[in-house]
Scaffold this active site. Structure first.
Site, short mmCIF file in Angstrom:
data_model
loop_
_atom_site.label_atom_id
_atom_site.label_comp_id
_atom_site.label_asym_id
_atom_site.label_seq_id
_atom_site.Cartn_x
_atom_site.Cartn_y
_atom_site.Cartn_z
N HIS A 156 37.13 34.28 58.71
CA HIS A 156 36.63 32.95 58.31
C HIS A 156 37.30 31.84 59.12
O HIS A 156 37.38 30.70 58.67
CB HIS A 156 36.84 32.69 56.81
CG HIS A 156 36.29 33.75 55.92
ND1 HIS A 156 34.97 33.79 55.52
CD2 HIS A 156 36.89 34.84 55.37
CE1 HIS A 156 34.78 34.85 54.74
NE2 HIS A 156 35.92 35.51 54.65
N SER A 277 37.41 15.88 83.89
CA SER A 277 36.55 14.82 83.36
C SER A 277 36.46 13.69 84.37
O SER A 277 37.43 13.39 85.08
CB SER A 277 37.14 14.29 82.05
OG SER A 277 36.57 13.04 81.71
N LYS A 283 42.03 15.88 81.28
CA LYS A 283 41.20 16.95 80.73
C LYS A 283 41.15 18.19 81.64
O LYS A 283 41.10 18.09 82.86
CB LYS A 283 39.76 16.45 80.52
CG LYS A 283 39.60 15.37 79.48
CD LYS A 283 39.88 15.86 78.08
CE LYS A 283 38.86 16.86 77.59
NZ LYS A 283 37.51 16.30 77.47
N GLU A 290 31.80 27.62 78.16
CA GLU A 290 30.79 26.85 77.43
C GLU A 290 29.39 27.12 77.98
O GLU A 290 28.42 27.23 77.22
CB GLU A 290 31.11 25.36 77.52
CG GLU A 290 32.35 24.97 76.73
CD GLU A 290 32.77 23.53 76.93
OE1 GLU A 290 33.67 23.07 76.22
OE2 GLU A 290 32.23 22.86 77.84
#
Length: 462
Positions: A156, A277, A283, A290
């Site tokens: 979970h 970024s 970043k 992704e």
């Protein structure tokens, strides 16, 4: 430009109609397979005495020339000629004259295109299996280095029990092993020849279908000519296996994205598999993971798309079936790219073992150890579960973890607790004790790694 099937027609379609109906923009991907199938077909026509040996030699020479041109400089394809088959036949006739028209004796574009796709997927499925094995090897390598690297195990997305990082990685190894088995099974259905089925009813020429199957490396032929030209199950199986594979990669991507975040810091991706970024200099984004997670949806879509195309089609061939190719090509490209990225990403990532182990000491993932401890001393597990639950609540109220509770609190909860409880609570000891077959215990992991090595040595497809 005169159409090769135009004898029946008195007028030509407008250009935009031709463009809508043509498939050459995408089925030119099958140029090598189409030539390969044609070479086998003309060899069979010659051996069966259907065309003269000299004619066959001319046609074969022309086909090989087209293959060379295709590989070196590309071929000029025309929308007016609709598809890869008619384009190649026209180019062949331009090269060797009217004898090129004899190539199509005893076959139809219907069995021709089916043969092309069988040949194409035969190569691609085998390639996918090899790439899966490369990813498995990368996982195995990382797992061998991290047998005793501890991390929190989750259910979970809540910390559940401490585990070995190698154990977590190897869960994906065995998922991929099932994926490999699915593609291997798929290859059995791919490796069947539809060539010689004609449009749907076979042919009056004395062809030898088993000869062409042998020349093309197929294991068998379709027993029914209508089934041969209308079957796309082998593509559906490939798309289905690919969807399950991409689901596995997507789940793994999600974990990599989480693990590489500032909140987890369990791993760091190599710069080659991350991006920055345009506005935030600090970043380091896990873009490749992704993208794989995102591309999973398009593979699912390709499967559902073809299922939908086929669901209402009467036998045998229908023009709807032209829609079977783009999704197949896209899935092949997506799966191959994703596997290559993943192998590099997993093989090059840095594991922050100290951060992982620290996390196992800052939670209640060792609570089950307490319950097992009490059960081992004869207390029913449900009673033990309740006692430990109350101890966890006590910790929450005190602002500490189980290892921080004083002995008197444990004695107050149950007289079964002894001083050795603090050794039991140690995450490393907790992991080592879970030595049931297939468990996270270090001894079991080492056995699992040896078994996995054996699977990789026994190649699924070569």
């Amino acid at each position: 430009m005169k159409k090769l099937w135009g004898g029946r027609f008195t007028k030509s379609a407008e250009e935009w109609v031709d463009e809508f109906g043509a498939s050459i923009s995408f089925d030119q991907e099958l140029v090598e397979e189409d030539i390969e199938g044609s070479l086998a077909h003309v060899e069979m026509l010659s051996r069966c005495g259907i065309i003269e040996q000299e004619e066959a030699a001319q046609i074969q020479k022309g086909l090989k020339l087209l293959k060379e041109k295709s590989q070196e400089e590309g071929l000029p394809f025309s929308v007016k000629l609709e598809d890869i088959h008619l384009n190649l036949e026209s180019l062949l006739t331009d090269e060797i004259g009217p004898v090129g028209g004899k190539l199509h004796t005893g076959r139809s574009r219907n069995d021709q295109v089916a043969t092309d796709m069988h040949l194409y997927l035969k190569k691609q499925a085998a390639h996918v299996i090899k790439l899966i094995e490369e990813l498995q090897a990368a996982l195995l390598s990382q797992a061998e280095e991290n047998v005793e690297t501890l991390m929190p195990g989750y259910t979970h997305l809540q910390r559940a029990q401490p585990i070995s990082f190698a154990h977590h990685l190897m869960a994906y190894f065995w998922m991929l092993e099932r994926d490999k088995e699915r593609y291997s099974e798929n290859l059995k259905r791919i490796n069947v020849s539809p060539l010689g089925a004609g449009a749907l009813a076979g042919t009056t020429f004395p062809i030898d279908r088993e000869l062409t199957a042998s020349l093309l490396g197929f294991d068998d032929i379709y027993e029914n000519s209508m089934d041969a030209v209308s079957d796309r199950d082998f593509i559906l199986e490939f798309l289905s296996a690919s969807s399950i594979l991409m689901m596995h990669l997507s789940r793994f991507s999600e974990e990599i994205i989480l693990w590489s975040s500032q909140e987890f810091r369990f791993i760091e991706l190599d710069d080659s598999f991350a991006t920055g970024s345009s506005i935030m200099p600090q970043k380091k984004n896990p873009d490749m993971a992704e993208l794989i997670r995102g591309k999973t949806g398009r593979v699912y879509g390709n499967l559902v798309g073809l299922l939908t195309v086929l669901k209402g089609l009467p036998l045998a061939y229908n023009k709807d079936m032209q829609e079977d190719k783009e999704g197949m090509f896209d899935t092949v490209k997506t799966v191959i790219g994703s596997l290559k990225i993943f192998s590099g990403m997993v093989g090059s990532m840095t594991v922050n073992s100290e951060v992982m182990e620290k996390a196992t000491k800052s939670d209640f993932s060792n609570a089950t150890e307490l319950a097992d401890y009490l059960s081992g001393k004869g207390l029913p597990f449900r009673e033990a579960h309740e006692i430990v639950g109350k101890l966890v609540l006590d910790c929450v109220n005190r602002g500490c973890f189980l290892s921080g509770l004083p002995m008197e609190v444990y004695k107050e909860a149950s007289t079964l607790f002894e001083e050795d409880i603090y050794e039991v609570l140690d995450p490393r000891a907790a992991v080592a004790r879970r030595n049931s077959q297939g468990g996270t215990g270090f001894a079991q992991i080492k056995k699992a790694l040896e078994k996995a090595k054996g699977r990789l040595k026994d190649k699924a497809y070569s």
